[in-house]
Write an enzyme that holds these catalytic residues in place. Structure first.
Site, short mmCIF file in Angstrom:
data_model
loop_
_atom_site.label_atom_id
_atom_site.label_comp_id
_atom_site.label_asym_id
_atom_site.label_seq_id
_atom_site.Cartn_x
_atom_site.Cartn_y
_atom_site.Cartn_z
N GLU A 784 0.82 -1.21 0.00
CA GLU A 784 0.00 0.00 0.00
C GLU A 784 0.85 1.26 0.00
OE1 GLU A 784 -3.39 2.23 2.75
OE2 GLU A 784 -2.99 0.10 3.03
N ARG A 862 -6.15 2.60 15.28
CA ARG A 862 -6.99 1.40 15.21
C ARG A 862 -6.86 0.56 16.48
NH1 ARG A 862 -11.29 -1.72 13.21
NH2 ARG A 862 -10.88 -1.48 11.01
N GLU A 1243 -10.25 -8.90 6.51
CA GLU A 1243 -9.38 -8.76 7.67
C GLU A 1243 -9.92 -9.38 8.96
OE1 GLU A 1243 -6.97 -4.68 7.21
OE2 GLU A 1243 -9.14 -4.43 7.14
#
Length: 1294
Positions: A784, A862, A1243
């Site tokens: 990414e 997160r 995920e």
């Protein structure tokens, strides 16, 4: 001779040897010279199986043809003279394909597809080789897993691959499963018979399955080819002169070997070529390589009354076959050593390596971890060296070995402790031989070795029983223990001081295991479970759903057939372009230092080198990049801040020349202090990215702590993890020759990120940069942002030289320079009531970002936001800190902090239940989120399904019954213990960065009725292209074969969101639906006017009426957004929930374990594609097993990564999967917040692997309780065998 001759896929190949270097591999030749790119190179060291091919050789001594699956990346090209090579392309053509390829494709046993050709060839090898498994009736499952143990897959979790081969009758006809009706035949004449059904919903063009007998006919043709080649190629003392002025010599006898040795001073002997030592030695000055594989004296097999002699050039696989034959011929009393050697061979490397590695090579390679050498020393094998008159040069060449088969041998035992069940180096290995010439007097010979222990052998002969000799207080055992301490590898002690305790405990425990075996003979020192069970309870398509409508159906991956046939093209499969250059990086070897000088002079002398690229080739002020902050240098200019930082690049006409030249670049440093590697180092030196500190507070924790509740404090760590995508980072940059235009082909998850960063660095408008991605061989977040490290230097080099430039990282370089999961250090304090309900939780979380921030702020956010996992906790005080360290910058990885958050919370609950002596599932159950609860940041959990998943999993897994079975097993077993755990998850879906929650698409309808879709998602194995086609079939009302997705490209769909965060199908599905609905509205009048017209006719009518048949689509997720300062709002679109129950069995004397069963219940809404989604669940789960239990990154004191490759870094293999693996989709009304009521699943299931970790911890606890040790103990992740063993024996408690 000046020509190599062999056949590939039944076509003759002749190679001028003066054009081929001595170190050229078969894989390189197949890919670059024959364009057979189905043979992948994912590691280059024989550690992954992606390069597997079938080599057929004429065996002169047996006058037969021998077929072997081998690693093409380890096979010297010169060694295939006179052979036949079959690649994956040889099993199919444009109209038909092999049954094995059909099984992989249509049973959804492929995701990214990069590893699929290797699996196909390993399975084909199992079918074609003359297998003893047939004659012996071995278990189908055992044979199948053995055949695949050298093949790695990072996507599927292996279960669908096993099921595909097992269900579609590709296994042994004489196995018990076949007799039970579960498994069919693998006979060659039946290999073309399809017993599975072709998928009715396959999007790709269907092909015929090759007819019955086609394999048999092909192998017959190959045999005829080899018989003909034998006359031409197998000549005495064949000699080839290579391009590097070296020679490759192939003697056929000792006499010819002596002659070859006498003619030279500098020579290398090779047989299998599987040793890294051999390949590194070829970089030396020109020399003669002597290939001894055909020396007849080295291929001998001789059985006498007292020994069996095996030639040194026999492969380990051939040795195994000969030992089995001998066991069948000899009396039981003479086979003990042979059987122990067979046990050793079972855990020796992989099937591919065993078919290449030889007895002689295994004896001379420098490795204390060698299973073969430990067995040879322990079992008293005799090594016979070749003798040449008048020649001292060859005195160390092994000719043969003698294996004792005397009746005096009473016991022979081999034990190997390793991190992974298959294809792993021994941490410690042991071979024991007990001989006796009388009932009173015994001699014991023991050899120890391993990566942690320098090999030593010790013997004792006494008038005593063996049990007395190995009793813990005996003088012999005391001597062993003292020798163990003297032989612990000092390098390993530097890396990890606990190695001493582990080795001491392990060697002692090995003797205990041997003693148990002597007492009752019941302990199988390497128990293999021949079980393969799985059920999948998936959602169904809607009643009355039209056949063309593929939504909710089990549609195979849109490229599955191409994956299986090797036709699918990845970045490095693109043929070499005219004037193309290869870019190889020069990397720093210091973690923190000023650069004093860089000397390229020797590198520039290497033939084929064109030039270099450095920071000096970049515009001033443009040498930094980053998606959020531009804080990382493309090329280090004056200082390096990590080991492995890119300093420069070497441009050459070949990858090999560039690699040699890069190794010759000399860099001088002035080392700097401090050097910061760990979270603890960062805390000590106050080294943080403080701008990204995060805090989340709910309620009043201090007030709760003051109320006198139960309180526990502690610390726990979670280790890092390498992405280990099968396709390495790759990029090709092509200057278009006008207006500074560049075309970039990259293996990236983020095409727009590359486009914008390249445009910025080169100071070129973005509309002149086009980034294209056909498919990516796995990403998991690792491509990414870190793809920029490869794309930017490549673009700079292409601009400088005005030529196409290709950069493909080796696996070692990829692992050294690219980011990984961060390592975690957490300090916690928790208050709870007597039922175990958490009342307040304080936690500080530290994570290592590395030498740049990259996107670590997303990870710390997160983990803090997801830290409560699935539990309603009334009071929270959570703080997160990002540590700046001297290591390669870490990055996002599947789950981005959520897996660690789930682990940290489950660890808290585990501590509480242990402290209160309560059943953990009860403690969990009382605090799981209920429908309409609220998260700590204020988001409503309306329609929450986490508690339903929990209760369904308790029921479907028979948790209570299994719990009783575990307790009963533990009461009856002393050293083996079982553990059980059930764990829930609740995972928010979406990007907290609101602008990323958008997707776009372009849909074109052509006048023949076919449809081409472009969208902003990248196909990385998750099946997004397949799902987009399914969406189009529903909206447009056409069959899937009319819809195609060519690639992802920034000139088709701009400003794309990275394919990450499990959002790709949601975002792009909405965009594709939007575009298709727009097109449908345009042509609807023509459908209404001509209700009987075909789709093609309607499209033509619309076109003739000048209606646009091209539309863009757009989608943004509604009802999202939160305040990043106050951490209040709706950061997620919805929640994905699930639960998993796992049972494990642990060998408490070695720390090795087996997952017996895993039951998963997952809420996927109404799945867009159940077969793809269940594959995502299984694959993510096994990746989590790697994170929490197997995979460990080790660095030395200089910051050098010591585990840079599959030899030392161990991801799960086929034998690490649960023996019983059941997955159920939660039934219900679906999800109103995503396309067609689906839920994403990429995920979240990874978090469910916490159930394996805590099942292992439960087993450790059972062992500790049985030995009156404290039930409360700390276990960090990953729970490697070392940590497990030390926890069992309370060595780490302090």
């Amino acid at each position: 001779m000046d020509k190599l001759q062999f056949y590939v896929n039944e076509k003759k190949v002749v190679v001028e040897t003066l054009e081929v270097s001595v170190d050229r591999t078969l894989a390189s030749f197949l890919r670059n010279d024959l364009d057979l790119t189905g043979t992948k190179v994912a590691c280059g060291v024989g550690g992954c199986g992606s390069c597997t091919v079938l080599i057929s050789r004429y065996c002169a001594e047996g006058e037969c043809v021998r077929h072997s699956t081998v690693n093409a990346c380890l096979t010297p090209l010169y060694s295939v003279h006179g052979t036949h090579i079959l690649t994956v392309e040889g099993l199919s053509d444009s109209k038909s394909y092999h049954q094995i390829q059909e099984a992989i494709a249509l049973e959804n046993a492929t995701q990214c597809g990069y590893c699929s050709p290797g699996f196909v060839m390993s399975m084909f090898g199992l079918q074609t080789e003359e297998s003893d498994a047939k004659a012996e009736g071995n278990s189908c499952v055992s044979t199948l897993k053995t055949a695949l143990q050298g093949n790695l897959c990072r996507c599927t979790g292996y279960r669908p691959i096993l099921d595909a081969f097992y269900k579609r009758s590709l296994c042994n006809s004489k196995c018990q499963a076949a007799k039970d009706g579960c498994c069919g035949t693998n006979d060659i004449e039946d290999a073309g018979k399809s017993v599975g059904k072709q998928s009715a919903y396959c999007i790709e063009n269907k092909r015929a399955i090759k007819q019955n007998g086609s394999d048999k006919e092909m192998l017959k043709r190959i045999k005829e080819i080899l018989l003909q080649q034998n006359l031409q190629c197998n000549k005495p003392l064949t000699k080839f002169l290579t391009s590097t002025k070296s020679s490759w010599v192939v003697p056929t006898s000792n006499e010819e070997l002596a002659k070859a040795i006498l003619e030279c001073k500098n020579f290398k002997v090779v047989a299998g070529g599987t040793s890294d030592e051999f390949w590194k030695s070829l970089a030396d000055k020109p020399h003669i390589v002597i290939d001894v594989t055909k020396v007849k004296e080295m291929r001998c097999v001789k059985l006498t009354d007292n020994y069996i002699r095996l030639g040194a050039s026999l492969t380990i696989d051939e040795m195994q076959k000969e030992l089995k034959l001998a066991v069948n011929k000899l009396s039981e009393s003479k086979t003990k050593v042979l059987k122990a050697l067979l046990k050793m061979i079972e855990v020796y490397a992989s099937g591919q390596v065993r078919k290449s590695a030889t007895i002689g090579g295994s004896l001379v390679v420098t490795s204390s971890a060698s299973d073969f050498q430990t067995a040879s020393s322990g079992f008293g094998l005799t090594t016979n060296f070749a003798k040449f008159d008048g020649c001292d040069n060859g005195s160390n060449i092994v000719e043969s070995i003698d294996i004792p088969i005397i009746e005096e041998v009473k016991h022979a035992w081999y034990e190997k402790v390793r991190r992974r069940k298959d294809f792993d180096l021994a941490l410690v290995n042991m071979a024991v031989l007990v001989t006796s010439r009388s009932q009173e007097k015994h001699k014991i010979n023991i050899s120890f070795g391993g990566t942690l222990l320098q090999r030593f052998t010790i013997a004792e002969e006494k008038n005593a029983t063996i049990q007395e000799l190995i009793e813990g207080t005996s003088d012999f055992v005391k001597l062993i223990k003292s020798q163990v301490l003297e032989h612990i590898c000092p390098e390993q002690l530097k890396l990890n001081p606990s190695v001493k305790s582990f080795v001491e405990a392990t060697t002692t425990n090995m003797l205990i295991k041997f003693g148990v075996h002597l007492t009752d003979g019941s302990w199988d020192n390497d128990k293999r479970y021949d079980i393969l069970k799985s059920t999948r309870l998936l959602t169904k398509s809607e009643p009355g759903q039209p056949k063309h409508d593929l939504v909710h159906r089990e549609v195979p991956h849109a490229s599955a057939i191409k994956h299986a046939t090797g036709e699918a093209k990845y970045c490095d499969d693109i043929p070499k372009l005219k004037n193309e250059l290869e870019l190889i990086f020069v990397l720093s070897t210091r973690p923190h230092a000023n650069i004093l000088s860089v000397d390229f002079s020797e590198a520039l002398k290497v033939p084929g080198v064109v030039g270099t690229v450095t920071h000096k080739d970049i515009l001033e002020g443009k040498n930094k990049f980053g998606l959020v902050e531009k804080d990382e240098e493309i090329f280090a200019s004056s200082k390096v801040t990590c080991n492995g930082q890119i300093i420069a690049g070497v441009l050459a006409t070949s990858r090999e020349a560039g690699t040699r030249a890069a190794g010759l670049v000399k860099v001088e440093y002035d080392e700097l202090q401090p050097v910061i590697f760990t979270n603890e180092d960062a805390i000590k030196h106050n080294s943080f990215y403080s701008a990204y500190d995060i805090k989340l507070v709910k309620g009043d924790c201090e007030a709760v702590f003051d109320e006198g509740n139960n309180v526990l404090t502690g610390e726990v760590k979670v280790g890092s993890q390498e992405h280990f995508y099968m396709e390495p980072q790759s990029c090709i940059v092509i200057p278009k020759g006008e207006d500074q235009e560049l075309e970039i082909i990259s293996s990236t998850q983020n095409p727009t990120g590359i486009q914008m960063e390249v445009a910025n660095v080169l100071n070129v408008p973005a509309h002149r940069i086009v980034v294209k991605v056909k498919r990516v061989g796995g990403g998991f977040g690792g491509k990414e942002s870190r793809c920029l490290m490869i794309a930017l230097p490549t673009a700079i080099a292409a601009q400088k030289f005005g030529r196409p430039v290709r950069c493909v990282l080796s696996r070692e370089t990829d692992m050294i320079i690219t980011g990984k999961r961060a390592t975690y250090l957490t300090q916690h304090r928790v208050a709870f009531d007597n039922d175990g309900r958490v009342l307040a939780l304080q936690m500080a979380v530290y994570i290592t970002a590395g030498n740049s921030i990259d996107v670590s702020m997303a990870e710390i956010e997160r983990v803090i936001v997801n830290l409560e996992n699935a539990y309603n906790i009334p009071n929270l005080d959570l703080k997160g800190y990002i540590c700046k360290t001297n290591a390669a910058s870490n990055t996002v990885f599947r789950g981005t902090g959520a897996p660690q958050a789930a682990f940290l919370m489950e660890n808290i609950v585990d501590m509480i239940s242990t402290y209160l002596k309560k059943e953990p599932s009860q403690v969990r159950s009382i605090q799981i989120y209920q429908d309409n609860d609220f998260t700590p940041y204020g988001q409503s959990l309306k329609d929450s399904t986490v508690f339903r998943c929990w209760t369904d999993c308790l029921s479907s897994s028979n948790y209570q019954s299994k719990k009783k079975d575990v307790e009963e097993f533990n009461r009856k077993n002393c050293y083996n213990k079982r553990g059980i755990s059930i764990n829930p998850i609740n995972f928010g879906i979406g990007y907290t960065a609101l602008h990323l929650n958008q997707g776009a698409a372009l849909v074109n309808i052509y006048t023949d009725g076919t449809v081409l879709i472009s969208h902003s998602g990248v196909e990385i194995g998750q099946g997004v292209h397949t799902k987009m086609i399914q969406v189009a079939t529903r909206v447009l009302g056409i069959p899937g074969e009319k819809v195609r997705i060519l690639e992802t490209a920034t000139d088709k769909v701009p400003n794309s969101t990275p394919s990450s965060a499990s959002m790709t199908s949601d975002l792009n599905g909405g965009a594709v639906m939007n575009a298709c609905e727009e097109l449908l509205a345009r042509i609807q009048p023509y459908k209404q006017k001509n209700p009987g017209a075909t789709w093609e006719e309607i499209v033509t009518q619309a076109y003739m009426d000048r209606v646009s048949l091209s539309a863009t689509g757009f989608y943004k997720v509604p009802e999202m957004g939160w305040d990043p300062e106050t951490r209040v709002g709706n950061p997620w679109s919805y929640f994905s929930s699930g639960a998993a129950a796992t049972v494990v069995e642990l060998d408490c004397l070695t720390g090795q374990f087996q997952i017996l069963s895993t039951d998963i219940v997952m809420d996927v809404g109404k799945s867009l594609n159940p077969s793809i989604d269940v594959g995502q669940i299984e694959g993510a789960f096994m990746q989590g097993v790697g994170l929490f239990l197997l995979e460990e990154l080790v660095y030395d004191e200089n910051g050098r990564l010591c585990t840079a490759g599959p030899v030392t870094y161990k991801i799960p293999t086929v034998n690490d999967t649960p023996l019983e693996f059941n997955v159920s989709f939660l039934t219900g009304d679906g999800n109103p917040k995503a396309i067609y009521s689906s839920k994403t699943v990429g995920e979240p299931p990874l978090l469910l692997a916490t159930s394996v970790f805590f099942a292992v911890k439960d087993a450790i606890r059972a062992y500790r309780e049985a030995n009156n040790k404290d039930r409360n103990f700390r276990l960090d992740s990953p729970a490697t065998v070392e940590k497990i063993l030390l926890a069992c024996h309370t060595i780490l408690d302090d």
